[in-house]
Scaffold this motif. Structure first.
Motif, PDB file in Angstrom:
ATOM      1  N   ARG A   1      16.168  48.579  43.181  1.00 21.70           N
ATOM      2  CA  ARG A   1      16.653  48.669  42.039  1.00 21.70           C
ATOM      3  C   ARG A   1      15.626  49.114  40.815  1.00 21.70           C
ATOM      4  O   ARG A   1      15.987  49.919  40.122  1.00 21.70           O
ATOM      5  CB  ARG A   1      17.467  47.219  41.824  1.00 21.70           C
ATOM      6  N   LEU A   2      14.458  48.366  40.865  1.00 21.44           N
ATOM      7  CA  LEU A   2      13.501  48.519  39.842  1.00 21.44           C
ATOM      8  C   LEU A   2      12.814  49.884  39.827  1.00 21.44           C
ATOM      9  O   LEU A   2      12.580  50.567  38.864  1.00 21.44           O
ATOM     10  CB  LEU A   2      12.285  47.432  39.566  1.00 21.44           C
ATOM     11  N   SER A   3      12.777  50.528  41.127  1.00 21.21           N
ATOM     12  CA  SER A   3      11.948  51.885  41.132  1.00 21.21           C
ATOM     13  C   SER A   3      12.957  52.794  40.706  1.00 21.21           C
ATOM     14  O   SER A   3      12.628  53.915  40.096  1.00 21.21           O
ATOM     15  CB  SER A   3      11.478  51.960  42.672  1.00 21.21           C
TER      16      SER A   3
ATOM     17  N   VAL B   1       7.044  48.830  32.458  1.00 18.64           N
ATOM     18  CA  VAL B   1       7.091  47.738  32.890  1.00 18.64           C
ATOM     19  C   VAL B   1       7.414  47.487  34.271  1.00 18.64           C
ATOM     20  O   VAL B   1       6.877  46.907  35.226  1.00 18.64           O
ATOM     21  CB  VAL B   1       7.792  46.448  32.011  1.00 18.64           C
ATOM     22  N   ASP B   2       8.767  48.153  34.640  1.00 18.08           N
ATOM     23  CA  ASP B   2       9.262  48.148  35.890  1.00 18.08           C
ATOM     24  C   ASP B   2       8.378  48.579  37.006  1.00 18.08           C
ATOM     25  O   ASP B   2       8.289  48.121  38.111  1.00 18.08           O
ATOM     26  CB  ASP B   2      10.540  48.585  36.149  1.00 18.08           C
ATOM     27  N   ALA B   3       7.607  49.789  36.747  1.00 18.35           N
ATOM     28  CA  ALA B   3       6.586  50.176  37.780  1.00 18.35           C
ATOM     29  C   ALA B   3       5.447  49.278  38.213  1.00 18.35           C
ATOM     30  O   ALA B   3       5.180  49.192  39.051  1.00 18.35           O
ATOM     31  CB  ALA B   3       5.961  51.470  37.033  1.00 18.35           C
ATOM     32  N   GLY B   4       5.070  48.480  37.133  1.00 20.94           N
ATOM     33  CA  GLY B   4       4.095  47.554  37.381  1.00 20.94           C
ATOM     34  C   GLY B   4       4.659  46.370  38.296  1.00 20.94           C
ATOM     35  O   GLY B   4       4.048  45.824  39.228  1.00 20.94           O
ATOM     36  N   VAL B   5       5.815  45.954  38.153  1.00 19.58           N
ATOM     37  CA  VAL B   5       6.461  45.139  38.782  1.00 19.58           C
ATOM     38  C   VAL B   5       7.018  45.475  40.207  1.00 19.58           C
ATOM     39  O   VAL B   5       6.677  44.831  41.175  1.00 19.58           O
ATOM     40  CB  VAL B   5       7.937  44.445  38.251  1.00 19.58           C
ATOM     41  N   VAL B   6       7.326  46.717  40.461  1.00 19.28           N
ATOM     42  CA  VAL B   6       7.347  47.255  41.686  1.00 19.28           C
ATOM     43  C   VAL B   6       6.217  47.132  42.433  1.00 19.28           C
ATOM     44  O   VAL B   6       6.061  46.772  43.791  1.00 19.28           O
ATOM     45  CB  VAL B   6       7.809  48.709  41.295  1.00 19.28           C
ATOM     46  N   LEU B   7       5.005  47.563  41.880  1.00 18.44           N
ATOM     47  CA  LEU B   7       3.662  47.455  42.518  1.00 18.44           C
ATOM     48  C   LEU B   7       3.570  45.994  42.940  1.00 18.44           C
ATOM     49  O   LEU B   7       3.045  45.944  44.241  1.00 18.44           O
ATOM     50  CB  LEU B   7       2.607  47.930  41.742  1.00 18.44           C
TER      51      LEU B   7
ATOM     52  N   TRP C   1      11.665  55.403  37.604  1.00 20.76           N
ATOM     53  CA  TRP C   1      11.668  56.849  37.776  1.00 20.76           C
ATOM     54  C   TRP C   1      12.354  57.536  36.702  1.00 20.76           C
ATOM     55  O   TRP C   1      11.847  58.595  36.170  1.00 20.76           O
ATOM     56  CB  TRP C   1      12.290  57.263  39.155  1.00 20.76           C
ATOM     57  N   GLN C   2      13.278  56.723  36.085  1.00 18.24           N
ATOM     58  CA  GLN C   2      13.933  57.134  35.001  1.00 18.24           C
ATOM     59  C   GLN C   2      12.946  57.468  33.628  1.00 18.24           C
ATOM     60  O   GLN C   2      13.192  58.272  32.805  1.00 18.24           O
ATOM     61  CB  GLN C   2      15.240  56.359  34.293  1.00 18.24           C
TER      62      GLN C   2
END
Length: 166
Positions: A24-26, A131-137, A30-31
């Protein structure tokens, strides 16, 4: 046999929870690329990836959560009860049958994460994506480290992490 089923359910439930969040976060992350990014956006993205990779992935998951959860998965395989089998992912994450201090920390951390998630919903793109990119990592690091520690818990003779049971 029931212990193996409980352990598999415990690990799989956690992996599905994290995997669902990653998916969901990825998508949201990507947006951020649908609009032009300035240099400060790219700098913030790099900072987010480094900060969340270190603080969430390494410190949070690899040094804390994953070894403890792997120890609880192994403990569950040998001490299964009907309630622990049914709620294996919650048991493995430390929501019940855990030392009181750990249970309080787990509940407070969960509530804090829920609060942060709600705050991040208010961010506009590209900031939310950054922020979400960091959370995904961090979450991906968490799943990998949980898998490694779980294998060590079951197949290594020198796995010394505590399940923190009472």
């Amino acid at each position: 046999m029931l212990g193996s089923i409980a352990a598999i359910w415990g690990f799989s439930g956690i992996a599905l929870l994290f995997g669902s969040a990653i998916y969901r976060l990825s998508q949201i992350s990507w947006q951020m690329f649908s609009q032009p990014l300035s240099a400060y956006h790219w700098a913030a993205l790099v900072f987010s990836l480094i900060f969340m990779g270190f603080s969430e992935g390494y410190r949070g998951f690899q040094c804390g959560f994953s070894p403890r959860v792997a120890a609880r998965i192994h403990y569950l395989s040998q001490h299964v009860t009907p309630l622990r089998l049914l709620l294996a992912p919650l048991f493995c994450m430390g929501f019940f049958h855990v030392q009181r201090k750990r249970q309080i920390i787990t509940i407070c951390l969960t509530l804090g994460i829920i609060g942060l998630v709600q705050l991040v919903h208010f961010l506009a793109q590209p900031w939310r994506g950054i922020v979400d990119a960091g959370v995904v990592l961090g979450l991906a690091w968490g799943i990998v480290s949980l898998g490694v520690f779980t294998l060590q818990a079951f197949f290594s003779s020198d796995f010394r992490h505590s399940p923190e049971t009472p």
